[in-house]
Design a protein around this motif. Structure first.
Motif, PDB file in Angstrom:
ATOM      1  N   THR A 169       7.394 -13.128 -13.608  1.00 31.26           N
ATOM      2  CA  THR A 169       6.289 -14.052 -13.337  1.00 31.26           C
ATOM      3  C   THR A 169       6.360 -14.654 -11.945  1.00 31.26           C
ATOM      4  O   THR A 169       5.375 -15.198 -11.455  1.00 31.26           O
ATOM      5  CB  THR A 169       6.278 -15.194 -14.371  1.00 31.26           C
ATOM      6  OG1 THR A 169       7.580 -15.782 -14.435  1.00 31.26           O
ATOM      7  CG2 THR A 169       5.865 -14.681 -15.741  1.00 31.26           C
ATOM      8  N   LEU A 170       7.535 -14.556 -11.298  1.00 33.93           N
ATOM      9  CA  LEU A 170       7.707 -15.106  -9.951  1.00 33.93           C
ATOM     10  C   LEU A 170       7.857 -14.008  -8.899  1.00 33.93           C
ATOM     11  O   LEU A 170       8.060 -14.315  -7.720  1.00 33.93           O
ATOM     12  CB  LEU A 170       8.925 -16.027  -9.909  1.00 33.93           C
ATOM     13  CG  LEU A 170       8.859 -17.271 -10.801  1.00 33.93           C
ATOM     14  CD1 LEU A 170      10.145 -18.079 -10.687  1.00 33.93           C
ATOM     15  CD2 LEU A 170       7.646 -18.127 -10.461  1.00 33.93           C
ATOM     16  N   ALA A 171       7.772 -12.765  -9.308  1.00 35.41           N
ATOM     17  CA  ALA A 171       7.815 -11.641  -8.370  1.00 35.41           C
ATOM     18  C   ALA A 171       6.375 -11.302  -8.001  1.00 35.41           C
ATOM     19  O   ALA A 171       5.688 -10.560  -8.696  1.00 35.41           O
ATOM     20  CB  ALA A 171       8.512 -10.438  -8.999  1.00 35.41           C
ATOM     21  N   ALA A 172       5.904 -11.862  -6.900  1.00 31.89           N
ATOM     22  CA  ALA A 172       4.498 -11.712  -6.514  1.00 31.89           C
ATOM     23  C   ALA A 172       4.254 -10.315  -5.944  1.00 31.89           C
ATOM     24  O   ALA A 172       5.059  -9.798  -5.167  1.00 31.89           O
ATOM     25  CB  ALA A 172       4.129 -12.767  -5.486  1.00 31.89           C
ATOM     26  N   HIS A 173       3.135  -9.746  -6.323  1.00 31.90           N
ATOM     27  CA  HIS A 173       2.788  -8.420  -5.808  1.00 31.90           C
ATOM     28  C   HIS A 173       2.459  -8.517  -4.318  1.00 31.90           C
ATOM     29  O   HIS A 173       1.729  -9.410  -3.877  1.00 31.90           O
ATOM     30  CB  HIS A 173       1.603  -7.851  -6.577  1.00 31.90           C
ATOM     31  CG  HIS A 173       1.947  -7.435  -7.977  1.00 31.90           C
ATOM     32  ND1 HIS A 173       2.571  -6.243  -8.277  1.00 31.90           N
ATOM     33  CD2 HIS A 173       1.772  -8.067  -9.176  1.00 31.90           C
ATOM     34  CE1 HIS A 173       2.768  -6.141  -9.585  1.00 31.90           C
ATOM     35  NE2 HIS A 173       2.293  -7.238 -10.144  1.00 31.90           N
ATOM     36  N   LEU A 174       3.028  -7.603  -3.544  1.00 24.62           N
ATOM     37  CA  LEU A 174       2.829  -7.565  -2.097  1.00 24.62           C
ATOM     38  C   LEU A 174       1.794  -6.496  -1.776  1.00 24.62           C
ATOM     39  O   LEU A 174       2.043  -5.301  -1.989  1.00 24.62           O
ATOM     40  CB  LEU A 174       4.147  -7.252  -1.386  1.00 24.62           C
ATOM     41  CG  LEU A 174       4.140  -7.307   0.139  1.00 24.62           C
ATOM     42  CD1 LEU A 174       3.948  -8.751   0.610  1.00 24.62           C
ATOM     43  CD2 LEU A 174       5.445  -6.735   0.700  1.00 24.62           C
ATOM     44  N   PRO A 175       0.630  -6.878  -1.275  1.00 27.35           N
ATOM     45  CA  PRO A 175      -0.436  -5.897  -1.000  1.00 27.35           C
ATOM     46  C   PRO A 175      -0.022  -4.909   0.094  1.00 27.35           C
ATOM     47  O   PRO A 175       0.855  -5.187   0.919  1.00 27.35           O
ATOM     48  CB  PRO A 175      -1.609  -6.766  -0.527  1.00 27.35           C
ATOM     49  CG  PRO A 175      -1.293  -8.151  -0.969  1.00 27.35           C
ATOM     50  CD  PRO A 175       0.194  -8.259  -0.974  1.00 27.35           C
ATOM     51  N   ASP A 176      -0.679  -3.765   0.105  1.00 23.80           N
ATOM     52  CA  ASP A 176      -0.355  -2.729   1.081  1.00 23.80           C
ATOM     53  C   ASP A 176      -0.642  -3.160   2.513  1.00 23.80           C
ATOM     54  O   ASP A 176      -0.070  -2.603   3.450  1.00 23.80           O
ATOM     55  CB  ASP A 176      -1.137  -1.446   0.768  1.00 23.80           C
ATOM     56  CG  ASP A 176      -0.645  -0.764  -0.506  1.00 23.80           C
ATOM     57  OD1 ASP A 176       0.521  -1.013  -0.893  1.00 23.80           O
ATOM     58  OD2 ASP A 176      -1.424  -0.005  -1.112  1.00 23.80           O
ATOM     59  N   ASN A 177      -1.529  -4.148   2.683  1.00 22.75           N
ATOM     60  CA  ASN A 177      -1.859  -4.599   4.043  1.00 22.75           C
ATOM     61  C   ASN A 177      -0.872  -5.633   4.587  1.00 22.75           C
ATOM     62  O   ASN A 177      -1.066  -6.180   5.669  1.00 22.75           O
ATOM     63  CB  ASN A 177      -3.280  -5.179   4.092  1.00 22.75           C
ATOM     64  CG  ASN A 177      -3.436  -6.447   3.254  1.00 22.75           C
ATOM     65  OD1 ASN A 177      -2.567  -6.771   2.439  1.00 22.75           O
ATOM     66  ND2 ASN A 177      -4.531  -7.153   3.450  1.00 22.75           N
ATOM     67  N   THR A 178       0.204  -5.900   3.830  1.00 22.48           N
ATOM     68  CA  THR A 178       1.204  -6.886   4.230  1.00 22.48           C
ATOM     69  C   THR A 178       2.572  -6.212   4.257  1.00 22.48           C
ATOM     70  O   THR A 178       2.968  -5.557   3.293  1.00 22.48           O
ATOM     71  CB  THR A 178       1.233  -8.063   3.244  1.00 22.48           C
ATOM     72  OG1 THR A 178      -0.094  -8.572   3.059  1.00 22.48           O
ATOM     73  CG2 THR A 178       2.125  -9.185   3.765  1.00 22.48           C
ATOM     74  N   THR A 179       3.311  -6.371   5.354  1.00 27.76           N
ATOM     75  CA  THR A 179       4.609  -5.728   5.489  1.00 27.76           C
ATOM     76  C   THR A 179       5.671  -6.457   4.678  1.00 27.76           C
ATOM     77  O   THR A 179       5.505  -7.619   4.302  1.00 27.76           O
ATOM     78  CB  THR A 179       5.053  -5.687   6.958  1.00 27.76           C
ATOM     79  OG1 THR A 179       5.311  -7.031   7.407  1.00 27.76           O
ATOM     80  CG2 THR A 179       3.983  -5.043   7.843  1.00 27.76           C
ATOM     81  N   PHE A 180       6.776  -5.755   4.432  1.00 30.28           N
ATOM     82  CA  PHE A 180       7.896  -6.411   3.761  1.00 30.28           C
ATOM     83  C   PHE A 180       8.393  -7.598   4.581  1.00 30.28           C
ATOM     84  O   PHE A 180       8.764  -8.632   4.027  1.00 30.28           O
ATOM     85  CB  PHE A 180       9.044  -5.411   3.548  1.00 30.28           C
ATOM     86  CG  PHE A 180       8.775  -4.395   2.479  1.00 30.28           C
ATOM     87  CD1 PHE A 180       8.544  -4.779   1.172  1.00 30.28           C
ATOM     88  CD2 PHE A 180       8.763  -3.046   2.780  1.00 30.28           C
ATOM     89  CE1 PHE A 180       8.300  -3.836   0.170  1.00 30.28           C
ATOM     90  CE2 PHE A 180       8.527  -2.101   1.805  1.00 30.28           C
ATOM     91  CZ  PHE A 180       8.298  -2.489   0.497  1.00 30.28           C
TER      92      PHE A 180
END
Length: 337
Positions: A111-122
């Protein structure tokens, strides 16, 4: 899956940190957690303060690191929101080694692992955890403004103003944007070279924090009616406090102790509240907040702080020294575990 877990290990309180692959194994996840192979770990002031001052953590050996981004390599049996291969970013829980980010693998509540969109780098993802939740707690819990992911928030906040002291800090950078998205009129302090950028992020007014008459400037902007302020720096607590209304109930939110505010007793209408920027300590706020942040990133409505990659785990201690020495401003240092 790898069976080794390189980590920057601190063996004892206020002791040195060294890279080791033998002290901590790959974390075992619970049913509600995901295992993340960390690509990027952000350096935060709280990490070097734990080492230097011996605060917050009492169990050793330990691994520090509070901001991370990477790829899910395993999901718990009860997790339906994530799958192997998902890109995520997250904030660690201080003192809970399995969640820490100065290592190659971390276990994170799904629930705290937010999805990182493809347009945002690690690297950009690793700037968001601590600064994001600290901004949100300060604005929407401590100061009590309506949160922008809640229906009707902008209308509820219409006509309200907030002072954010420290627009070039990681927290300030995000707080300005979140406050603007919530419909607030934002007054922010920073060095003049950051003023144009802060205006693009949503600030209505920018003030040079070094100006000798800064309190008077803020009072002129707010017509002496400022009732909400957020100091993201520590040294800004006194002038932020002084800029508040002399008559209306007012509140100053602070991250660091504000015991250097010398005239608090003279104003019964003003109060100072310290806050804890932790997702784990603010679950009711954090869960919807991180979903909202993912949406903002996808739509381009949230701009992460600039980053600088410093190297691997063995580069972290030198990066922390630069932070301690005041050599880091308006940029997030990123390590690659």
């Amino acid at each position: 899956m790898s069976t080794t877990n390189a980590a920057l290990v601190q063996l004892e309180k206020q002791g040195p940190q060294t890279v080791s692959s033998t002290v901590f194994p790959v974390p075992t996840i619970s049913d509600d957690e995901v295992l993340v192979r960390i690509d990027s770990a952000g350096l935060n002031p709280v990490d070097w303060k734990i080492t230097k001052y011996g605060v917050f953590v009492d169990t050793f050996p330990t691994v520090l690191g509070s901001d991370g981004a990477g790829v899910v390599t395993q999901v718990g049996q009860a997790v339906t929101s994530h799958k192997v291969g998902d890109r995520v970013f997250f904030q660690a829980q201080i003192g809970n080694v399995k969640t820490s980010t100065f290592q190659q693998f971390a276990a994170v509540k799904a629930t705290l692992a937010a999805h990182l969109p493809d347009n945002t780098t690690f690297e950009q993802g690793a700037t968001l955890g601590v600064a994001g939740i600290t901004s949100a707690v300060g604005l929407f819990t401590t100061l009590g403004f309506a949160a922008p992911w809640v229906a009707g928030a902008t209308e509820a906040n219409k006509g309200k103003q907030v002072l954010i002291w420290g627009g070039s800090t990681s927290v300030g950078h995000l707080a300005v944007q979140l406050a603007s998205l919530a419909g607030l009129t934002v007054i922010v302090t920073a060095s003049p070279q950051y003023h144009a950028t802060l205006k693009t992020l949503g600030a209505a007014h920018t003030v040079d924090y070094r100006a000798p008459d800064i309190v008077d400037q803020i009072k002129a902007i707010t017509k002496g009616t400022l009732t909400h302020a957020y100091d993201t720096t520590g040294p800004g607590s006194q002038p932020s406090f002084d800029a508040l209304s002399t008559t209306e109930p007012s509140i100053l939110a602070v991250i660091n102790a504000a015991d250097h505010v010398t005239n608090q007793a003279a104003f019964s209408n003003r109060k100072i509240v310290s806050l804890l920027g932790s997702s784990y300590a603010n679950m009711q706020l954090a869960v919807p907040f991180w979903k909202y942040v993912t949406q903002l990133l996808e739509s381009g409505k949230l701009v992460p702080q600039a980053t600088k990659v410093i190297g691997g785990l063995d580069a972290i201690v030198a990066g922390q020294k630069d932070q301690m020495d005041g050599k880091v401003s308006s940029v997030k240092l990123i390590a690659k575990p």
